[in-house]
Design a protein around this motif. Structure first.
Motif, mmCIF file in Angstrom:
data_model
loop_
_atom_site.group_PDB
_atom_site.id
_atom_site.type_symbol
_atom_site.label_atom_id
_atom_site.label_comp_id
_atom_site.label_asym_id
_atom_site.label_seq_id
_atom_site.Cartn_x
_atom_site.Cartn_y
_atom_site.Cartn_z
ATOM 1 N N TYR A 165 -10.998 15.624 -19.714
ATOM 2 C CA TYR A 165 -11.611 15.886 -18.572
ATOM 3 C C TYR A 165 -10.523 15.766 -17.376
ATOM 4 C CZ TYR A 165 -16.022 14.799 -21.081
ATOM 5 O OH TYR A 165 -17.260 14.860 -21.963
ATOM 6 N N THR A 166 -11.004 16.483 -16.357
ATOM 7 C CA THR A 166 -10.156 16.255 -15.038
ATOM 8 C C THR A 166 -10.453 14.989 -14.534
ATOM 9 O OG1 THR A 166 -10.602 18.675 -14.753
ATOM 10 C CG2 THR A 166 -9.941 17.436 -12.919
ATOM 11 N N VAL A 167 -9.378 14.320 -14.144
ATOM 12 C CA VAL A 167 -9.331 13.205 -13.469
ATOM 13 C C VAL A 167 -9.274 13.299 -11.875
ATOM 14 C CG1 VAL A 167 -8.038 10.927 -13.066
ATOM 15 C CG2 VAL A 167 -8.204 12.170 -15.210
ATOM 16 N N ILE A 168 -10.401 12.849 -11.172
ATOM 17 C CA ILE A 168 -10.205 13.045 -9.703
ATOM 18 C C ILE A 168 -9.486 12.061 -9.128
ATOM 19 C CG2 ILE A 168 -11.700 13.012 -7.617
ATOM 20 C CD1 ILE A 168 -12.473 15.365 -9.479
ATOM 21 N N ILE A 169 -8.221 12.174 -8.391
ATOM 22 C CA ILE A 169 -7.458 11.252 -7.911
ATOM 23 C C ILE A 169 -8.076 11.069 -6.083
ATOM 24 C CG2 ILE A 169 -5.115 10.984 -6.915
ATOM 25 C CD1 ILE A 169 -4.270 12.659 -9.335
ATOM 26 N N GLN A 170 -8.400 12.062 -5.514
ATOM 27 C CA GLN A 170 -8.628 12.109 -4.445
ATOM 28 C C GLN A 170 -9.919 13.074 -3.964
ATOM 29 O OE1 GLN A 170 -7.975 10.344 -1.083
ATOM 30 N NE2 GLN A 170 -10.112 11.093 -0.744
ATOM 31 N N LYS A 171 -11.294 12.455 -3.977
ATOM 32 C CA LYS A 171 -12.480 13.209 -3.788
ATOM 33 C C LYS A 171 -12.053 14.144 -2.282
ATOM 34 C CE LYS A 171 -16.007 10.442 -5.806
ATOM 35 N NZ LYS A 171 -17.177 9.643 -5.662
ATOM 36 N N PRO A 172 -12.387 15.375 -2.558
ATOM 37 C CA PRO A 172 -12.168 16.323 -1.414
ATOM 38 C C PRO A 172 -13.003 15.498 -0.250
ATOM 39 C CG PRO A 172 -12.930 17.609 -3.191
ATOM 40 C CD PRO A 172 -12.922 16.168 -3.549
ATOM 41 N N ARG A 173 -12.459 15.567 1.109
ATOM 42 C CA ARG A 173 -12.910 14.888 2.169
ATOM 43 C C ARG A 173 -12.205 15.551 3.370
ATOM 44 N NH1 ARG A 173 -10.572 10.392 4.915
ATOM 45 N NH2 ARG A 173 -8.623 9.799 4.097
ATOM 46 N N LYS A 174 -13.000 15.558 4.435
ATOM 47 C CA LYS A 174 -12.513 16.291 5.521
ATOM 48 C C LYS A 174 -11.483 15.381 6.454
ATOM 49 C CE LYS A 174 -13.846 18.676 10.013
ATOM 50 N NZ LYS A 174 -15.007 19.411 10.640
ATOM 51 N N MET A 175 -10.385 15.852 6.767
ATOM 52 C CA MET A 175 -9.443 14.819 7.452
ATOM 53 C C MET A 175 -9.597 15.398 8.947
ATOM 54 S SD MET A 175 -8.431 13.010 4.829
ATOM 55 C CE MET A 175 -6.594 12.381 5.500
ATOM 56 N N SER A 176 -9.763 14.516 9.651
ATOM 57 C CA SER A 176 -9.537 14.760 11.070
ATOM 58 C C SER A 176 -8.302 14.341 11.796
ATOM 59 C CB SER A 176 -10.672 14.104 11.846
ATOM 60 O OG SER A 176 -10.634 12.352 11.829
ATOM 61 N N ALA A 177 -8.128 14.724 13.250
ATOM 62 C CA ALA A 177 -6.866 14.301 13.479
ATOM 63 C C ALA A 177 -6.724 12.859 14.090
ATOM 64 C CB ALA A 177 -6.823 14.979 14.990
ATOM 65 N N LYS A 178 -7.761 12.071 13.887
ATOM 66 C CA LYS A 178 -7.866 10.533 14.111
ATOM 67 C C LYS A 178 -7.422 9.731 12.756
ATOM 68 C CE LYS A 178 -11.476 10.793 17.645
ATOM 69 N NZ LYS A 178 -12.655 10.205 18.177
ATOM 70 N N ASP A 179 -7.436 10.513 11.677
ATOM 71 C CA ASP A 179 -6.996 9.919 10.338
ATOM 72 C C ASP A 179 -5.639 9.639 10.162
ATOM 73 O OD1 ASP A 179 -9.532 9.513 9.155
ATOM 74 O OD2 ASP A 179 -9.526 12.066 8.843
ATOM 75 N N GLU A 180 -5.353 8.921 9.352
ATOM 76 C CA GLU A 180 -3.745 8.550 9.143
ATOM 77 C C GLU A 180 -2.888 9.797 8.896
ATOM 78 O OE1 GLU A 180 -2.014 5.770 9.130
ATOM 79 O OE2 GLU A 180 -3.708 4.815 9.759
ATOM 80 N N PRO A 181 -1.878 10.059 9.720
ATOM 81 C CA PRO A 181 -1.209 11.323 9.806
ATOM 82 C C PRO A 181 -0.507 11.759 8.426
ATOM 83 C CG PRO A 181 0.147 9.634 10.838
ATOM 84 C CD PRO A 181 -1.100 9.096 10.809
ATOM 85 N N VAL A 182 -0.141 10.954 7.821
ATOM 86 C CA VAL A 182 0.319 11.125 6.344
ATOM 87 C C VAL A 182 -0.309 10.257 5.311
ATOM 88 C CG1 VAL A 182 2.334 10.959 5.035
ATOM 89 C CG2 VAL A 182 2.705 11.520 7.576
ATOM 90 N N VAL A 183 -0.698 11.065 4.217
ATOM 91 C CA VAL A 183 -1.356 10.442 3.054
ATOM 92 C C VAL A 183 -0.397 10.289 2.104
ATOM 93 C CG1 VAL A 183 -2.964 10.811 1.260
ATOM 94 C CG2 VAL A 183 -3.584 11.715 3.624
ATOM 95 N N SER A 184 -0.280 9.103 1.470
ATOM 96 C CA SER A 184 0.753 8.742 0.383
ATOM 97 C C SER A 184 -0.134 8.308 -0.920
ATOM 98 C CB SER A 184 1.670 7.687 0.854
ATOM 99 O OG SER A 184 2.388 7.848 2.085
ATOM 100 N N GLN A 185 0.146 9.002 -1.998
ATOM 101 C CA GLN A 185 -0.575 8.452 -3.128
ATOM 102 C C GLN A 185 0.149 8.701 -4.380
ATOM 103 O OE1 GLN A 185 -3.819 11.867 -2.558
ATOM 104 N NE2 GLN A 185 -5.252 9.937 -2.612
ATOM 105 N N SER A 186 -0.029 8.045 -5.399
ATOM 106 C CA SER A 186 0.701 7.932 -6.738
ATOM 107 C C SER A 186 -0.159 8.341 -7.912
ATOM 108 C CB SER A 186 1.422 6.851 -6.903
ATOM 109 O OG SER A 186 0.710 5.454 -6.951
ATOM 110 N N PHE A 187 -0.060 8.601 -8.888
ATOM 111 C CA PHE A 187 -0.774 8.790 -10.217
ATOM 112 C C PHE A 187 0.360 8.594 -11.443
ATOM 113 C CE2 PHE A 187 -2.927 11.361 -13.804
ATOM 114 C CZ PHE A 187 -4.102 10.725 -13.517
ATOM 115 N N THR A 188 -0.404 7.773 -12.348
ATOM 116 C CA THR A 188 0.277 7.733 -13.577
ATOM 117 C C THR A 188 -0.107 8.633 -14.653
ATOM 118 O OG1 THR A 188 0.545 5.263 -13.284
ATOM 119 C CG2 THR A 188 0.758 5.895 -15.635
#
Length: 581
Positions: A526-549
């Motif tokens: 099965y496909t593993v969802i790391i980050q559900k698709p969501r709308k990012m606005s200009a007010k959100d954090e400028p950089v998204v940092s993530q990791s996956f094992t």
């Protein structure tokens, strides 16, 4: 990696620079091996990029109006752009050709982008040459030059002064009336400081200036000393500038070339400028200024951060900090405070210049970025006076120290201000200028500075690294690409071994949807969802940092969906770390 990727067929991204724990290579297609057991020579990951047209844009294409209507819309767009043509200073984007300017792209119809321009001194119209005169040979010796200076100083100059006074208003009026757009024929390119790269005329001028400087040091012209009882032998004293002793090594060539280029290789004028600079440094007390404690109130106004693509240190000038009324009063409220601010600015500059490499072939200039967002307007008299005074000092005493001057977040009023001060600047100085409005600021900076070196507040990935972000530094390169309007961009990172993958992703301005998932190679997984698709606005954090094992082989998919009508700049980088059971 190219900025934009064609829709058919799915392209392959250029390889990223190899991360510490793995080698990244360009994959011709998505790897579908059922048992991709790694061998010592097999890279850990590979990267590919797929661009697809979003559903919204597909539906829009189905409802495309007849050709006549499309053409009329195009004509109206061009007409609007003509009506909204900015003042003469901002002509066109440096990255756009004249053909692209005449035929705007589909994604640029909705909102004209802020213009960017680099004014070049090449092929600029030069003032008419004076009438031929009888050639008179004159001595190049120091004594003869100084004697001629005294003679010229005694001659009346009323006629030349009156001509200049009377013609200046007429010239300004003519420029304002005609509103001619300045030519944009290219950008300034820094010349070599190696003697072997100089032309014969430039090499001869450098030799003459070195001879005059040596004579001036021998006769104590720079130090204004004479033979006295305390100094009976009139010993020669060392003369230094910016921490470099003159005539001691080949760094002198770099110093003297700065003054020669500032005066179009006119030896007499160059020596006069050098002599005045050394005199000013003594009167201003530069040596004592270096050790003076002037506080740290202005640390956010002017600071050094990173390097450009050619290795120049980058200096940021953030004038919007003066929106703080207390800080503004502390810097400009009276003459004494303006003088202290000027001394602080010169101190900062002197300390920065001492970190440069003045060897021929080394880096001996600085890349300047001036952020004009919320900058004090022309109505701020105190700020205007301080700016004028600083400009005069820098032009007279710090020649050829700016490799490029980029103005970002340029407001409308600055164009008028620049028009006023432009006549006081040399064509060579103005040829180094680049202007960009708010919409083009980040994109313009990326042309000259790698995204990983650009501060996070200006659209890049660089932050003050500490415990809050231990994974990446300015040394970790980022990949940039353009996400076209109405398209979806997917970055596929194929994993060939068990590991921990860490990444950063940013879309300048966001207003897109972002999602991440892991798709195993095994058919029944099965496909593993790391980050559900969501709308990012200009007010959100400028950089998204993530990791996956990664426990099994497969692909990490980073997807950016841009449903809007404007193209977006996408930045990302990743690292592969060893897997620990």
């Amino acid at each position: 990696m190219a900025d934009e990727t064609p829709t058919q067929p799915p392209p392959t991204a250029e390889p990223l620079p190899p991360p510490p724990a793995a080698t990244v290579f360009d994959s011709p297609d998505i790897v579908q091996n059922e048992d991709p057991s790694p061998v010592p020579s097999t890279p850990a990951v590979s990267v590919s990029v797929i661009e697809s047209v979003s559903t919204a844009i597909a539906e829009k294409e189905e409802q495309t109006p007849p050709p006549e209507l499309v053409q009329s819309e195009l004509d109206s767009t061009v007409e609007v752009k003509k009506q909204e043509t900015p003042p003469p200073l901002l002509v066109e984007s440096e990255s756009e050709s004249p053909a692209e300017t005449e035929k705007p792209k589909e994604e640029e119809r909705s909102a004209p982008a802020a213009a960017t321009v680099a004014v070049s001194e090449s092929e600029m119209q030069q003032p008419p040459s004076p009438l031929p005169r009888e050639v008179v040979r004159e001595s190049r010796s120091l004594a003869a030059m100084m004697e001629k200076d005294k003679t010229e100083a005694q001659e009346p100059t009323l006629s030349s002064t009156s001509n200049t006074t009377s013609s200046a208003p007429e010239e300004v009026a003519a420029v304002v009336e005609e509103k001619r757009i300045p030519q944009n024929l290219g950008s300034f390119k820094e010349e070599s400081n190696k003697v072997v790269d100089l032309s014969d005329a430039e090499r001869n001028a450098l030799g003459e200036l070195k001879q005059i400087v040596e004579e001036a040091i021998d006769t104590h012209i720079f130090t204004s000393e004479t033979k006295t009882e305390e100094n009976p032998e009139n010993e020669k004293k060392e003369v230094s500038i910016w921490g470099i002793p003159l005539l001691k090594d080949d760094r002198t060539d770099v110093i003297l070339l700065k003054f020669l280029r500032a005066r179009d290789f006119k030896v007499k004028d160059s020596f006069a400028m050098l002599r005045n600079t050394i005199k000013w440094r003594k009167e201003f007390g530069i040596d004592e200024l270096l050790d003076e404690d002037l506080g740290d109130d202005m640390d956010k106004v002017v600071f050094m951060h990173g390097q450009d693509r050619e290795g120049h240190p980058v200096c940021y000038n953030v004038y919007g900090e003066f929106q703080n009324k207390d800080l503004y009063q502390k810097a400009f409220s009276d003459e004494e405070k303006r003088t202290k601010f000027l001394r602080w600015r010169i101190q900062f500059l002197e300390k920065s210049l001492r970190k440069l490499d003045f060897r021929p072939g080394g880096v001996s200039t600085v890349f300047q970025v001036s952020d004009l967002k919320n900058s004090p307007g022309p109505g701020k008299r105190e700020h205007r006076l301080a700016t004028k005074q600083a400009l005069e000092l820098l032009q007279d005493n710090y020649p050829e120290f700016v490799a490029k001057q980029v103005f970002i977040n340029v407001p409308w009023w600055y164009l008028a201000f620049y028009t006023m001060i432009s006549p006081f600047m040399t064509q060579r100085t103005k040829s180094k200028f680049v202007f960009a409005g708010p919409a083009k600021s980040a994109e313009t900076l990326f042309k000259y500075i790698p995204p990983e070196q650009v501060p996070i507040q200006y659209g890049g990935l660089s932050v003050d690294y500490c415990d809050c972000n231990p994974e990446f530094s300015d040394a970790d390169p980022a990949t940039e690409m353009t996400v076209k309007p109405g398209t979806k961009q997917t970055v596929e990172i194929t994993i060939y071994e068990k590991c921990v993958i860490v990444w950063e992703i940013r879309v300048v301005g966001w207003e897109v949807s972002y999602g991440a998932e892991f798709k195993p190679n095994t058919k029944d997984s099965y496909t593993v969802i790391i980050q559900k698709p969501r709308k990012m606005s200009a007010k959100d954090e400028p950089v998204v940092s993530q990791s996956f094992t990664v426990g099994e082989l497969g692909k990490v998919l980073l997807t950016v969906d841009n449903p809007g009508s404007k193209k977006k700049k996408l930045l990302y980088r990743f690292k592969v770390k060893p897997f620990c059971d």
